[in-house]
Design an enzyme around this catalytic site. Structure first.
Site, PDB file in Angstrom:
ATOM      1  N   ILE A   1      -8.074   0.508   9.585  1.00 42.39           N
ATOM      2  CA  ILE A   1      -8.444   1.218  10.812  1.00 42.39           C
ATOM      3  C   ILE A   1      -9.950   1.236  11.008  1.00 42.39           C
ATOM      4  O   ILE A   1     -10.442   1.495  12.095  1.00 42.39           O
ATOM      5  CB  ILE A   1      -7.884   2.660  10.807  1.00 42.39           C
ATOM      6  CG1 ILE A   1      -7.925   3.260  12.220  1.00 42.39           C
ATOM      7  CG2 ILE A   1      -8.650   3.545   9.824  1.00 42.39           C
ATOM      8  CD1 ILE A   1      -7.216   4.573  12.351  1.00 42.39           C
ATOM      9  N   GLY A   2     -10.706   0.949   9.931  1.00 41.24           N
ATOM     10  CA  GLY A   2     -12.156   0.865  10.037  1.00 41.24           C
ATOM     11  C   GLY A   2     -12.720  -0.127   9.039  1.00 41.24           C
ATOM     12  O   GLY A   2     -13.928  -0.175   8.812  1.00 41.24           O
ATOM     13  N   GLY A   3     -11.803  -0.901   8.432  1.00 39.58           N
ATOM     14  CA  GLY A   3     -12.213  -1.884   7.424  1.00 39.58           C
ATOM     15  C   GLY A   3     -11.379  -1.815   6.163  1.00 39.58           C
ATOM     16  O   GLY A   3     -11.717  -2.413   5.137  1.00 39.58           O
ATOM     17  N   SER A   4     -10.257  -1.106   6.205  1.00 31.87           N
ATOM     18  CA  SER A   4      -9.521  -0.752   4.988  1.00 31.87           C
ATOM     19  C   SER A   4      -8.797  -1.895   4.296  1.00 31.87           C
ATOM     20  O   SER A   4      -8.367  -1.754   3.158  1.00 31.87           O
ATOM     21  CB  SER A   4      -8.514   0.361   5.286  1.00 31.87           C
ATOM     22  OG  SER A   4      -9.192   1.533   5.659  1.00 31.87           O
TER      23      SER A   4
ATOM     24  N   SER B   1      -9.308   1.753   2.458  1.00 33.51           N
ATOM     25  CA  SER B   1      -8.308   2.577   1.793  1.00 33.51           C
ATOM     26  C   SER B   1      -7.236   1.779   1.063  1.00 33.51           C
ATOM     27  O   SER B   1      -6.441   2.341   0.325  1.00 33.51           O
ATOM     28  CB  SER B   1      -7.648   3.494   2.820  1.00 33.51           C
ATOM     29  OG  SER B   1      -7.000   2.745   3.828  1.00 33.51           O
ATOM     30  N   SER B   2      -7.240   0.455   1.242  1.00 28.77           N
ATOM     31  CA  SER B   2      -6.254  -0.369   0.525  1.00 28.77           C
ATOM     32  C   SER B   2      -6.805  -0.761  -0.850  1.00 28.77           C
ATOM     33  O   SER B   2      -6.648  -1.900  -1.305  1.00 28.77           O
ATOM     34  CB  SER B   2      -5.915  -1.626   1.337  1.00 28.77           C
ATOM     35  OG  SER B   2      -5.549  -1.299   2.656  1.00 28.77           O
TER      36      SER B   2
ATOM     37  N   LYS C   1       0.834  -1.197   0.000  1.00 24.80           N
ATOM     38  CA  LYS C   1       0.000   0.000   0.000  1.00 24.80           C
ATOM     39  C   LYS C   1       0.874   1.255   0.000  1.00 24.80           C
ATOM     40  O   LYS C   1       1.950   1.272   0.604  1.00 24.80           O
ATOM     41  CB  LYS C   1      -0.906  -0.035   1.233  1.00 24.80           C
ATOM     42  CG  LYS C   1      -1.996   1.015   1.279  1.00 24.80           C
ATOM     43  CD  LYS C   1      -2.893   0.732   2.473  1.00 24.80           C
ATOM     44  CE  LYS C   1      -3.990   1.776   2.631  1.00 24.80           C
ATOM     45  NZ  LYS C   1      -4.872   1.466   3.775  1.00 24.80           N
TER      46      LYS C   1
END
Length: 588
Positions: free
Chosen positions: A248-251, A227-228, A152
């Site tokens: 951090i929240g599902g990334s 985000s990934s 990433k």
């Protein structure tokens, strides 16, 4: 009389001159301000263009290298190499039937093709040949010997920036590799590409003004999530066999689900985040995690075994020296598995509910015991997460966008970050009678309260974790299988739809290891049932979500597996069993 008129005329003339001077000064000031802004804008554009050129240069470099390798090795069967699983590939690399060069160039060639199609790579790392040379000089073949790995964009790599899609970081070059990159190299991997992210990382639409928008490899009208997202798209398009994302929240889990691959978020602090740029500086209430993404669960397992090694524990002494627990993973004892199809906060769509129930049935047929489980107070958990994320009123995040062009997918979110707490409270009050869920979330985002309030929020997080574990213990569970967000969204919706992330945020707040695996795809019947979807509230979030997932027939769906902290191997075992059961089921 004439003399008086002359004096009046003289005074008026003097005032007119003063007015002209003031107007002129005002015009000069306005032009100066405009000029400064224009120059600043041009400087930002220039830096962005230079970074894009650097990316294009890297594309040309590897394209030339691939062509030269093919010229010297005309018999290379890249297609056959790309079809191998990671387990098969590592065996052939170790026994010498495949060379690291042949594998690397095959994957670079495919990555070039996928990137051209969906725009997922931010940089092809130019030192790939140096990495190959180091492998030749090293007689020890690690578990990832010769395996091409993508990372990433914000994972630190020496000599290159970790921008997070923000201009201010373009010139900040990493002085050394991040710990995770160092460990990958030590274990024999060749890190060959960096992949795209949303601007600032806090969004699950993978788009930023520097590198552009990443599309879904299965349907370009859909997003890759984030985000990934660059990792998800590259691996989903088969341009990489294994990659490293963050969560951090599902990334990790969201792009894995949207792109039809597997992803694993380990227990926080079982892998090192040292050398990885954070999205919100100083935010520790919900830990950032790093983990693998791959085509299948065996690849995740092999990668985790390789990463939990002496090199990791030496480079980052804060990581507990816990190696892969083979006994726990290999156990064949039946599991007590909790399950739920709804979390009580955001209603799953028909396809998601269907595949979860299919997974439950297959696990029961395999001899496991499935027990209904209700996650406690998910609505409260969601508000706790928001309060933690924007405990400063969103200023830390908002400040990152100064001197940047703002990605369109983040404009609404940034508007909320910059809105005053008073205005948020007023809007929350107005919306409370008609849209209570949205009202409560706005209240949670007011932030910028006292230190005492911030500490109270921390206590609330700890109390929620304790309550969740208490509910888990009452049922004596080994693991949980639960819904995963999907299918992939139409473009433009993630920046306006935070609420559906309750299914992933839950296991960031609780700090549980969690992974996702593909489990079937959207059917015509799912799409037909979606037309009557109203959610729990039929509020703007429910209506937007329905539009976001429309047109998903044929797209991947996933399920999520969860275990207690530091029981990562149980989570991976459940993922592997479900993957095997799913494969058999869908071959019937």
């Amino acid at each position: 009389m004439a003399t008086m008129q002359e004096k009046v005329a003289e005074i008026l003339s003097e005032h007119a001159l003063e007015c002209k001077l003031l107007v002129t000064a005002g015009c000069v000031l306005a032009v100066s301000v405009f000029g400064l802004r224009w120059r600043k804008r041009q400087k930002i554009l220039s830096r962005m263009e230079e970074e894009r050129k650097r990316r294009e240069d890297s594309v040309r470099l590897v394209r030339t290298a691939v062509a030269e390798y093919h010229r010297k090795n005309p018999g290379l069967d890249s297609g056959a190499i790309l079809e191998l699983t990671l387990l098969e590939l590592t065996e052939k690399l170790k026994d010498g039937s495949l060379s690291p060069e042949s594998v690397l160039y095959s994957y670079i060639e495919k990555a070039l093709e996928v990137n051209k199609d969906v725009n997922c790579v931010t940089l092809f790392l130019p030192d790939f040949e140096e990495q190959l040379n180091r492998l030749r000089d090293n007689s020890v073949k690690g578990p990832l010997y010769g395996v091409p790995v993508s990372i990433k964009e914000h994972v630190g790599y020496q000599g290159h920036p970790s921008t997070c899609g923000l201009v201010q970081y373009i010139d900040v070059l990493e002085k050394e590799d991040s710990v995770i990159v160092s460990v990958l190299k030590k274990q024999g991997a060749i890190v060959f590409a960096k992949t795209n992210v949303p601007q600032s990382l806090i969004c699950y639409e993978c788009s930023n003004p520097i590198y552009g928008h990443t599309l879904n490899p299965h349907n370009k009208a859909k997003g890759a999530s984030g985000s990934s997202g660059g990792e998800g798209a590259l691996i989903g398009g088969r341009g990489s066999i294994v990659g490293i994302g963050t969560d951090i929240g599902g990334s990790i889990r969201l792009p894995a689900s949207f792109c039809g691959i597997s992803g694993f978020k380990p227990t926080p602090n079982r892998l090192s985040m040292f050398g990885v740029r954070h999205c919100v500086d100083g935010f520790t209430a919900v830990p950032f995690c790093i983990g693998p993404m791959a085509r299948d669960v065996d690849s995740l397992i092999l990668t985790m075994k390789a990463l939990w090694c002496d090199e990791l524990f030496q480079l980052d002494p804060y990581i507990p020296p816990m190696y892969f627990n083979e006994k726990t993973f290999s156990s064949t004892a039946p599991l007590r598995i909790g399950y739920y199809t709804e979390d009580g906060f955001f209603q799953t769509n028909p396809g998601m509910k269907r595949v979860l129930l299919e997974a439950k049935q297959l696990l029961e047929e395999a001899g496991h015991q499935l027990i209904p489980f209700k996650p406690p107070r998910v609505d409260d958990m969601f508000q706790i997460f928001l309060k933690a994320l924007v405990s400063d009123g969103g200023r830390t995040l908002a400040d990152k966008f100064d001197n940047n062009f703002v990605d369109p997918n983040l404009e609404e979110t940034l508007f909320l970050y910059k809105m005053s707490g008073v205005m948020k409270k007023f809007l929350a009050f107005v919306l409370r009678p008609v849209f209570p869920r949205i009202s409560r979330s706005l209240n949670s985002m007011c932030g910028a309260r006292s230190v005492k309030d911030h500490w109270a929020d921390q206590i609330e997080i700890e109390e929620y974790r304790a309550e969740f574990i208490s509910e888990w213990r009452k049922l004596n569970l080994d693991a949980i299988v639960c819904p995963m967000l999907g299918p992939a969204y139409n473009h433009g919706y993630p920046g306006r739809l935070l609420a559906p992330l309750s299914c992933t945020m839950l296991y960031n707040i609780t700090q549980f290891p969690a992974g996702v695996i593909p489990f079937g795809s959207v059917t015509n019947e799912d799409e037909k049932k979606l037309k009557s979807y109203r959610g729990y509230n039929n509020d703007p979030w429910d209506k937007l979500y329905k539009k976001a997932v429309e047109g998903g027939v044929g797209l991947p769906l996933s399920v999520q597996c969860v275990s207690l902290p530091y029981q990562d191997e149980i989570c991976l075992r459940l993922m592997k069993e479900l993957e095997t059961l799913s494969s058999r089921h869908h071959k019937r």
